[in-house]
Design a protein around this motif. Structure first.
Motif, PDB file in Angstrom:
ATOM      1  N   ILE A   1      -8.217 -11.172   8.851  1.00  0.00           N
ATOM      2  CA  ILE A   1      -7.200 -10.419   7.878  1.00  0.00           C
ATOM      3  C   ILE A   1      -6.389 -11.724   7.694  1.00  0.00           C
ATOM      4  O   ILE A   1      -6.126 -11.187   7.008  1.00  0.00           O
ATOM      5  CB  ILE A   1      -7.403  -8.792   8.926  1.00  0.00           C
ATOM      6  N   VAL A   2      -5.477 -12.492   9.184  1.00  0.00           N
ATOM      7  CA  VAL A   2      -4.686 -13.054   8.762  1.00  0.00           C
ATOM      8  C   VAL A   2      -5.227 -14.146   7.839  1.00  0.00           C
ATOM      9  O   VAL A   2      -4.335 -14.551   6.965  1.00  0.00           O
ATOM     10  CB  VAL A   2      -4.343 -14.263  10.513  1.00  0.00           C
ATOM     11  N   THR A   3      -6.784 -14.716   7.353  1.00  0.00           N
ATOM     12  CA  THR A   3      -7.015 -15.420   6.430  1.00  0.00           C
ATOM     13  C   THR A   3      -7.150 -14.803   4.901  1.00  0.00           C
ATOM     14  O   THR A   3      -5.973 -15.234   3.878  1.00  0.00           O
ATOM     15  CB  THR A   3      -7.973 -16.021   7.412  1.00  0.00           C
ATOM     16  N   SER A   4      -7.243 -13.807   5.007  1.00  0.00           N
ATOM     17  CA  SER A   4      -7.289 -12.774   3.925  1.00  0.00           C
ATOM     18  C   SER A   4      -6.349 -12.482   3.425  1.00  0.00           C
ATOM     19  O   SER A   4      -6.070 -12.008   2.312  1.00  0.00           O
ATOM     20  CB  SER A   4      -8.771 -11.356   3.897  1.00  0.00           C
ATOM     21  N   ARG A   5      -4.992 -12.767   4.413  1.00  0.00           N
ATOM     22  CA  ARG A   5      -3.635 -12.434   3.484  1.00  0.00           C
ATOM     23  C   ARG A   5      -3.501 -10.837   3.358  1.00  0.00           C
ATOM     24  O   ARG A   5      -2.930 -10.694   2.375  1.00  0.00           O
ATOM     25  CB  ARG A   5      -3.065 -13.059   2.327  1.00  0.00           C
ATOM     26  N   ARG A   6      -3.507 -10.281   4.352  1.00  0.00           N
ATOM     27  CA  ARG A   6      -3.938  -8.357   4.327  1.00  0.00           C
ATOM     28  C   ARG A   6      -3.142  -8.236   5.314  1.00  0.00           C
ATOM     29  O   ARG A   6      -3.282  -8.561   6.659  1.00  0.00           O
ATOM     30  CB  ARG A   6      -5.244  -7.831   3.701  1.00  0.00           C
ATOM     31  N   HIS A   7      -2.267  -6.963   5.041  1.00  0.00           N
ATOM     32  CA  HIS A   7      -1.541  -6.315   5.754  1.00  0.00           C
ATOM     33  C   HIS A   7      -2.878  -5.898   6.481  1.00  0.00           C
ATOM     34  O   HIS A   7      -4.054  -5.258   6.515  1.00  0.00           O
ATOM     35  CB  HIS A   7      -0.977  -5.683   5.623  1.00  0.00           C
ATOM     36  N   LEU A   8      -2.864  -5.437   8.523  1.00  0.00           N
ATOM     37  CA  LEU A   8      -3.673  -5.985   9.409  1.00  0.00           C
ATOM     38  C   LEU A   8      -4.015  -4.006   8.806  1.00  0.00           C
ATOM     39  O   LEU A   8      -3.300  -2.980   9.349  1.00  0.00           O
ATOM     40  CB  LEU A   8      -3.120  -5.522  10.753  1.00  0.00           C
ATOM     41  N   PRO A   9      -5.288  -3.704   8.242  1.00  0.00           N
ATOM     42  CA  PRO A   9      -5.789  -2.007   8.351  1.00  0.00           C
ATOM     43  C   PRO A   9      -5.653  -1.217   9.904  1.00  0.00           C
ATOM     44  O   PRO A   9      -5.450  -1.920  10.584  1.00  0.00           O
ATOM     45  CB  PRO A   9      -6.995  -1.363   7.550  1.00  0.00           C
ATOM     46  N   ILE A  10      -5.295   0.415   9.414  1.00  0.00           N
ATOM     47  CA  ILE A  10      -5.459   0.961  10.830  1.00  0.00           C
ATOM     48  C   ILE A  10      -6.253   1.755  11.366  1.00  0.00           C
ATOM     49  O   ILE A  10      -6.996   1.075  12.683  1.00  0.00           O
ATOM     50  CB  ILE A  10      -4.842   2.349  10.150  1.00  0.00           C
ATOM     51  N   ARG A  11      -7.125   1.158  10.335  1.00  0.00           N
ATOM     52  CA  ARG A  11      -8.910   0.882  11.150  1.00  0.00           C
ATOM     53  C   ARG A  11      -9.736   0.033  12.056  1.00  0.00           C
ATOM     54  O   ARG A  11     -10.384   0.065  12.622  1.00  0.00           O
ATOM     55  CB  ARG A  11     -10.059   1.205  10.368  1.00  0.00           C
ATOM     56  N   SER A  12      -8.395  -1.352  11.565  1.00  0.00           N
ATOM     57  CA  SER A  12      -8.200  -2.632  12.142  1.00  0.00           C
ATOM     58  C   SER A  12      -8.331  -2.106  13.977  1.00  0.00           C
ATOM     59  O   SER A  12      -9.024  -3.210  14.835  1.00  0.00           O
ATOM     60  CB  SER A  12      -8.180  -3.649  11.270  1.00  0.00           C
ATOM     61  N   TRP A  13      -6.999  -1.976  14.314  1.00  0.00           N
ATOM     62  CA  TRP A  13      -6.817  -1.499  14.884  1.00  0.00           C
ATOM     63  C   TRP A  13      -7.140  -0.552  16.577  1.00  0.00           C
ATOM     64  O   TRP A  13      -7.545  -0.828  17.913  1.00  0.00           O
ATOM     65  CB  TRP A  13      -4.951  -0.450  15.150  1.00  0.00           C
ATOM     66  N   LEU A  14      -8.247   0.204  16.021  1.00  0.00           N
ATOM     67  CA  LEU A  14      -8.955   0.795  16.892  1.00  0.00           C
ATOM     68  C   LEU A  14      -9.791  -0.259  16.843  1.00  0.00           C
ATOM     69  O   LEU A  14     -10.700   0.374  18.178  1.00  0.00           O
ATOM     70  CB  LEU A  14     -10.720   1.856  15.812  1.00  0.00           C
ATOM     71  N   CYS A  15     -10.611  -1.953  16.595  1.00  0.00           N
ATOM     72  CA  CYS A  15     -11.065  -2.406  17.825  1.00  0.00           C
ATOM     73  C   CYS A  15     -10.161  -2.694  18.830  1.00  0.00           C
ATOM     74  O   CYS A  15     -11.370  -3.165  20.211  1.00  0.00           O
ATOM     75  CB  CYS A  15     -11.386  -3.840  17.131  1.00  0.00           C
ATOM     76  N   TYR A  16      -8.758  -2.493  18.705  1.00  0.00           N
ATOM     77  CA  TYR A  16      -7.966  -3.224  20.409  1.00  0.00           C
ATOM     78  C   TYR A  16      -8.249  -1.833  21.628  1.00  0.00           C
ATOM     79  O   TYR A  16      -8.267  -2.053  22.545  1.00  0.00           O
ATOM     80  CB  TYR A  16      -7.388  -2.996  20.238  1.00  0.00           C
ATOM     81  N   PRO A  17      -8.282  -0.760  21.805  1.00  0.00           N
ATOM     82  CA  PRO A  17      -8.860  -0.027  22.142  1.00  0.00           C
ATOM     83  C   PRO A  17     -10.887   0.277  22.294  1.00  0.00           C
ATOM     84  O   PRO A  17     -10.727   0.779  23.258  1.00  0.00           O
ATOM     85  CB  PRO A  17      -8.480   2.116  21.635  1.00  0.00           C
ATOM     86  N   VAL A  18     -11.263   0.131  21.022  1.00  0.00           N
ATOM     87  CA  VAL A  18     -12.645  -0.259  21.705  1.00  0.00           C
ATOM     88  C   VAL A  18     -12.685  -1.101  23.047  1.00  0.00           C
ATOM     89  O   VAL A  18     -13.733  -0.839  23.284  1.00  0.00           O
ATOM     90  CB  VAL A  18     -13.494  -0.171  20.577  1.00  0.00           C
ATOM     91  N   SER A  19     -12.341  -2.154  22.191  1.00  0.00           N
ATOM     92  CA  SER A  19     -12.227  -3.473  23.820  1.00  0.00           C
ATOM     93  C   SER A  19     -12.042  -2.677  24.883  1.00  0.00           C
ATOM     94  O   SER A  19     -12.183  -3.286  25.983  1.00  0.00           O
ATOM     95  CB  SER A  19     -12.069  -4.559  22.565  1.00  0.00           C
ATOM     96  N   LEU A  20     -10.745  -2.292  24.659  1.00  0.00           N
ATOM     97  CA  LEU A  20      -9.887  -1.897  26.424  1.00  0.00           C
ATOM     98  C   LEU A  20     -11.089  -0.852  26.911  1.00  0.00           C
ATOM     99  O   LEU A  20     -11.253  -0.749  28.524  1.00  0.00           O
ATOM    100  CB  LEU A  20      -8.628  -0.779  25.780  1.00  0.00           C
ATOM    101  N   PHE A  21     -11.561  -0.016  26.327  1.00  0.00           N
ATOM    102  CA  PHE A  21     -12.435   1.000  26.797  1.00  0.00           C
ATOM    103  C   PHE A  21     -13.668  -0.289  27.178  1.00  0.00           C
ATOM    104  O   PHE A  21     -14.235   0.710  28.290  1.00  0.00           O
ATOM    105  CB  PHE A  21     -13.143   1.757  25.938  1.00  0.00           C
ATOM    106  N   LEU A  22     -14.711  -0.526  26.995  1.00  0.00           N
ATOM    107  CA  LEU A  22     -15.479  -1.397  26.786  1.00  0.00           C
ATOM    108  C   LEU A  22     -15.417  -2.151  28.528  1.00  0.00           C
ATOM    109  O   LEU A  22     -15.657  -2.171  29.003  1.00  0.00           O
ATOM    110  CB  LEU A  22     -15.657  -2.280  26.223  1.00  0.00           C
ATOM    111  N   PHE A  23     -13.666  -2.867  28.746  1.00  0.00           N
ATOM    112  CA  PHE A  23     -13.740  -3.680  29.323  1.00  0.00           C
ATOM    113  C   PHE A  23     -13.722  -2.740  30.621  1.00  0.00           C
ATOM    114  O   PHE A  23     -13.897  -3.221  32.220  1.00  0.00           O
ATOM    115  CB  PHE A  23     -12.308  -4.318  29.213  1.00  0.00           C
ATOM    116  N   GLY A  24     -12.581  -1.288  30.483  1.00  0.00           N
ATOM    117  CA  GLY A  24     -12.682  -0.402  32.071  1.00  0.00           C
ATOM    118  C   GLY A  24     -14.291  -0.163  32.064  1.00  0.00           C
ATOM    119  O   GLY A  24     -14.816   0.047  33.356  1.00  0.00           O
TER     120      GLY A  24
END
Length: 239
Positions: free
Chosen positions: A89-112
């Motif tokens: 997303i940084v490369t595409s020069r776009r603001h981070l969409p709200i749905r992209s933030w879902l990856c972080y709680p998903v990753s946290l859940f996976l780690f747990g």
């Protein structure tokens, strides 16, 4: 016993080069989102390359050291897809969409879940609940990594063939797709084996990551990170 065997010299040397490259990018601009993400990607990849070395050292390691290393390992492979998508997303020069933030709680859940599975295997060695849970995590990881890779391609594909984008932007998008594909393949491979023997193939992936990221930073400013060629050459020699 020597600290580093001859067989591991190449692997650890490449890991040191990747780590130093990420550290250099971060020190160049500590508050830039692209520099921070590139540093985190480099640190994760360098950490994965130390698996064989740690396997040799763990016979003399303390239980607390083993637990800390495993927690860091699970953390890097769980959050790898979120970091990769954020970098695209940084490369595409776009603001981070709200749905992209879902990856972080998903990753946290996976780690747990992974951490819970290993704790169950230690607390109840006769039960196969922990092993079944790890098998479910592996299946989920394949889907998770694949979806993120497709999302990255969808995010950057229009830039590559856009007539409005200049040559540098298109080349940066190509470099980003290739580099993040290498990163995700390496992370998924480690995820499925928890962790597995690095071997020569994984060392080649590390070398490809270092060479490609160095070329991309020098020629196109990957993630808007600028690293002089002489710095990259010096890091490779020192490693």
């Amino acid at each position: 016993m020597p600290l580093l065997s001859f067989d591991l010299s190449l692997t650890i040397g490449i890991a040191a080069a990747i780590f130093a490259l990420g550290l250099t990018a971060w020190l160049h601009n500590k508050w830039s989102r692209g520099n921070v993400l590139f540093a985190l990607l480099s640190f994760c990849f360098a950490f994965w390359l130390t698996v064989d070395w740690f396997a040799v050292l763990q016979r003399d390691a303390l239980p607390n050291q083993l637990a800390l290393w495993r927690i860091l390992f699970y953390l890097t492979i769980a959050f790898g897809p979120a970091l990769a998508l954020h970098a695209a997303i940084v490369t595409s020069r776009r603001h981070l969409p709200i749905r992209s933030w879902l990856c972080y709680p998903v990753s946290l859940f996976l780690f747990g879940v992974i951490d819970t599975a290993f704790l169950l295997r230690i607390a109840f060695p006769a039960s196969d609940v922990g092993s079944r849970l790890l098998e479910g995590c592996a299946l989920f990881a394949v889907i998770y990594y694949s979806v993120v890779l497709i999302a990255i391609a969808v995010q950057l594909y229009p830039i590559i063939y856009s007539r409005l984008a200049d040559y540098i932007e298109r080349r940066r998008a190509v470099y980003t797709i290739l580099l993040l594909a290498i990163f995700l393949v390496a992370g998924l491979g480690q995820f499925l084996s928890m962790p597995f023997h690095v071997g020569f193939a994984f060392t080649l992936l590390g070398a490809a990551f270092f060479i490609l990221s160095s070329m991309a930073c020098i020629r196109s400013g990957l993630f808007f990170v600028k690293i002089p060629a002489i710095v990259v050459f010096t890091l490779a020699l020192l490693s």
